[in-house]
Design an enzyme around this catalytic site. Structure first.
Site, PDB file in Angstrom:
ATOM      1  N   ARG A   1      45.278  33.087  42.853  1.00  0.00           N
ATOM      2  CA  ARG A   1      44.959  32.051  43.844  1.00  0.00           C
ATOM      3  C   ARG A   1      43.526  31.542  43.734  1.00  0.00           C
ATOM      4  O   ARG A   1      43.283  30.334  43.715  1.00  0.00           O
ATOM      5  CB  ARG A   1      45.170  32.569  45.277  1.00  0.00           C
ATOM      6  CG  ARG A   1      46.579  32.476  45.764  1.00  0.00           C
ATOM      7  CD  ARG A   1      46.905  33.689  46.588  1.00  0.00           C
ATOM      8  NE  ARG A   1      46.881  34.860  45.724  1.00  0.00           N
ATOM      9  CZ  ARG A   1      47.928  35.295  45.035  1.00  0.00           C
ATOM     10  NH1 ARG A   1      49.063  34.687  45.154  1.00  0.00           N
ATOM     11  NH2 ARG A   1      47.851  36.349  44.229  1.00  0.00           N
ATOM     12  N   THR A   2      42.577  32.461  43.698  1.00  0.00           N
ATOM     13  CA  THR A   2      41.179  32.024  43.750  1.00  0.00           C
ATOM     14  C   THR A   2      40.848  31.224  42.492  1.00  0.00           C
ATOM     15  O   THR A   2      40.247  30.147  42.565  1.00  0.00           O
ATOM     16  CB  THR A   2      40.248  33.248  43.884  1.00  0.00           C
ATOM     17  OG1 THR A   2      40.769  34.095  44.902  1.00  0.00           O
ATOM     18  CG2 THR A   2      38.838  32.828  44.249  1.00  0.00           C
TER      19      THR A   2
ATOM     20  N   HIS B   1      34.627  38.481  50.138  1.00  0.00           N
ATOM     21  CA  HIS B   1      35.352  37.365  49.523  1.00  0.00           C
ATOM     22  C   HIS B   1      35.147  36.145  50.423  1.00  0.00           C
ATOM     23  O   HIS B   1      36.047  35.705  51.130  1.00  0.00           O
ATOM     24  CB  HIS B   1      36.832  37.743  49.411  1.00  0.00           C
ATOM     25  CG  HIS B   1      37.636  36.893  48.474  1.00  0.00           C
ATOM     26  ND1 HIS B   1      37.190  35.682  47.969  1.00  0.00           N
ATOM     27  CD2 HIS B   1      38.875  37.087  47.946  1.00  0.00           C
ATOM     28  CE1 HIS B   1      38.128  35.175  47.175  1.00  0.00           C
ATOM     29  NE2 HIS B   1      39.160  36.007  47.144  1.00  0.00           N
TER      30      HIS B   1
ATOM     31  N   LYS C   1      30.321  42.350  22.192  1.00  0.00           N
ATOM     32  CA  LYS C   1      29.325  42.712  21.177  1.00  0.00           C
ATOM     33  C   LYS C   1      28.107  43.350  21.815  1.00  0.00           C
ATOM     34  O   LYS C   1      27.086  43.560  21.148  1.00  0.00           O
ATOM     35  CB  LYS C   1      28.883  41.465  20.399  1.00  0.00           C
ATOM     36  CG  LYS C   1      30.012  40.694  19.750  1.00  0.00           C
ATOM     37  CD  LYS C   1      29.453  39.408  19.144  1.00  0.00           C
ATOM     38  CE  LYS C   1      30.541  38.373  18.924  1.00  0.00           C
ATOM     39  NZ  LYS C   1      29.988  37.031  18.725  1.00  0.00           N
TER      40      LYS C   1
ATOM     41  N   ARG D   1      34.008  36.064  39.968  1.00  0.00           N
ATOM     42  CA  ARG D   1      34.628  37.288  40.512  1.00  0.00           C
ATOM     43  C   ARG D   1      34.258  38.445  39.608  1.00  0.00           C
ATOM     44  O   ARG D   1      34.372  38.351  38.376  1.00  0.00           O
ATOM     45  CB  ARG D   1      36.145  37.145  40.583  1.00  0.00           C
ATOM     46  CG  ARG D   1      36.818  38.455  40.917  1.00  0.00           C
ATOM     47  CD  ARG D   1      38.286  38.291  41.220  1.00  0.00           C
ATOM     48  NE  ARG D   1      38.488  37.592  42.468  1.00  0.00           N
ATOM     49  CZ  ARG D   1      39.674  37.429  43.043  1.00  0.00           C
ATOM     50  NH1 ARG D   1      40.761  37.921  42.468  1.00  0.00           N
ATOM     51  NH2 ARG D   1      39.784  36.786  44.177  1.00  0.00           N
TER      52      ARG D   1
HETATM   53  N1   CP Z   1      43.509  35.887  47.745  1.00  0.00           N
HETATM   54  C1   CP Z   1      43.052  36.189  46.509  1.00  0.00           C
HETATM   55  O1   CP Z   1      41.862  36.464  46.282  1.00  0.00           O
HETATM   56  O2   CP Z   1      44.033  36.179  45.567  1.00  0.00           O
HETATM   57  P1   CP Z   1      43.769  36.322  44.002  1.00  0.00           P
HETATM   58  O3   CP Z   1      43.310  37.762  43.782  1.00  0.00           O
HETATM   59  O4   CP Z   1      45.089  36.028  43.353  1.00  0.00           O
HETATM   60  O5   CP Z   1      42.690  35.369  43.625  1.00  0.00           O
END
Ligand code: CP
Length: 286
Positions: free
Chosen positions: A34-35, A112, A63, A84
């Site tokens: 999603r993100t 998040h 490397k 992320r």
């Molecule tokens: N909600 C969320 O962070 O989903 P993903 O881990 O799929 O990005």
């Protein structure tokens, strides 16, 4: 509030921000559906371009290049980094060494924030307000980062919280301390069913298997909360079930067809909110 307003205006096409000529680097050191895809969709709907990295398998990190050098290099190409990473504080570190904006797209078990913003947007859309709501958070409240960010974000709007989590997976102390300092009422409970008629929002999270050091510990807790249609008998008419997804088995599929399930619309709202975040960070014209 500015981001919520921007997302509303973008969704209704009241404004059409212009990202042409700009490039976002989407760096996903941890898996995401999603993100990653909602940020990529947001960039493309704004008319911008994206560079994507998923894992470090095909990069020079293999490397021995440091995270710092990788980030500094990519920041020479992009106008914005969405990142992320498994390490708590990694996005903050990136923001401190780079001259371009960095969005934390999830850092380990910590935070998040763009998810929290899309969650606020979803709550506002479904409840018509953010203030004075009763919110139940259910599942892995310790290792699941989305609930940390959302609890902090909602704490500006006088919520009442119920936190239901199994074993040692309670909401972290620092979040609870912050809530106490702000005078926010919360109750830690084992069973969510008795409070269902009070809730405006139930926010369910999965048990974060990938963050357990010992598989047996996960197996003991993984089926602690399974929300079925039976839970929904006496809920309020405005009640909505949210989930950041991915789900494993904590909400049964039969719930998807009820008017209370909102998690897929929630995922869709992520595109509008992420368009808003990019618009603000890059000061896009509309
Ligand atoms: N909600 C969320 O962070 O989903 P993903 O881990 O799929 O990005």
């Amino acid at each position: 509030m500015e981001l919520l307003d921007l997302a509303t205006r973008i969704e209704s096409r009241n404004i059409v921000p212009d990202m042409r000529g700009k490039l976002a680097a989407l760096l996903f050191f941890e898996p995401s559906t999603r993100t990653h895809f909602s940020f990529d969709t947001a960039v493309k709907r704004l008319g911008g371009n994206s560079l994507t990295m998923t894992g470090t398998g095909n990069t020079s990190a293999q490397k021995g290049e440091t995270l710092s050098d990788t980030l500094k290099t990519i920041s020479q190409y992009a106008d914005l980094i969405v990142m992320r990473h498994v390490v708590e504080g990694a996005a903050r570190f990136a923001s401190e060494i780079l001259d371009i904006p960095v969005v934390n797209a999830g850092d380990g078990t910590n935070q998040h924030p763009s998810q929290a913003m899309l969650d606020l947007y979803s709550i506002q859309k479904t409840q018509g307000k953010l203030e004075n709501l009763t919110v139940g958070m259910v599942g892995d409240l310790r290792l699941g980062r989305t609930v940390h960010s959302l609890a902090q974000a909602l704490s500006d709007f006088n919520p009442k919280f119920y936190f239901a989590s199994p074993g040692h997976l309670q909401m972290p102390r620092y979040i609870k301390d912050e809530l106490r300092q702000k005078g926010i009422i919360f109750e830690e409970i084992q069973d969510i069913k008795p409070v269902m008629p009070e809730l405006d929002i139930m926010y369910v999270t999965r048990i974060q298997k990938e963050r357990f050091a010992v598989l047996e510990d996960y197996l003991k807790l993984k089926d602690s909360y399974i929300i079925t249609k039976k839970f929904l008998k006496n809920v309020k008419s405005n009640f909505k079930m949210m989930h950041p997804l991915p789900r494993v088995n904590e909400i049964t599929k039969e719930v998807d067809d009820t008017p209370y399930a909102y998690y897929f619309q929630q995922a869709k709202n992520g595109v509008f909110m992420r368009q808003a975040i990019i618009t603000k960070l890059l000061k896009l014209n509309w």
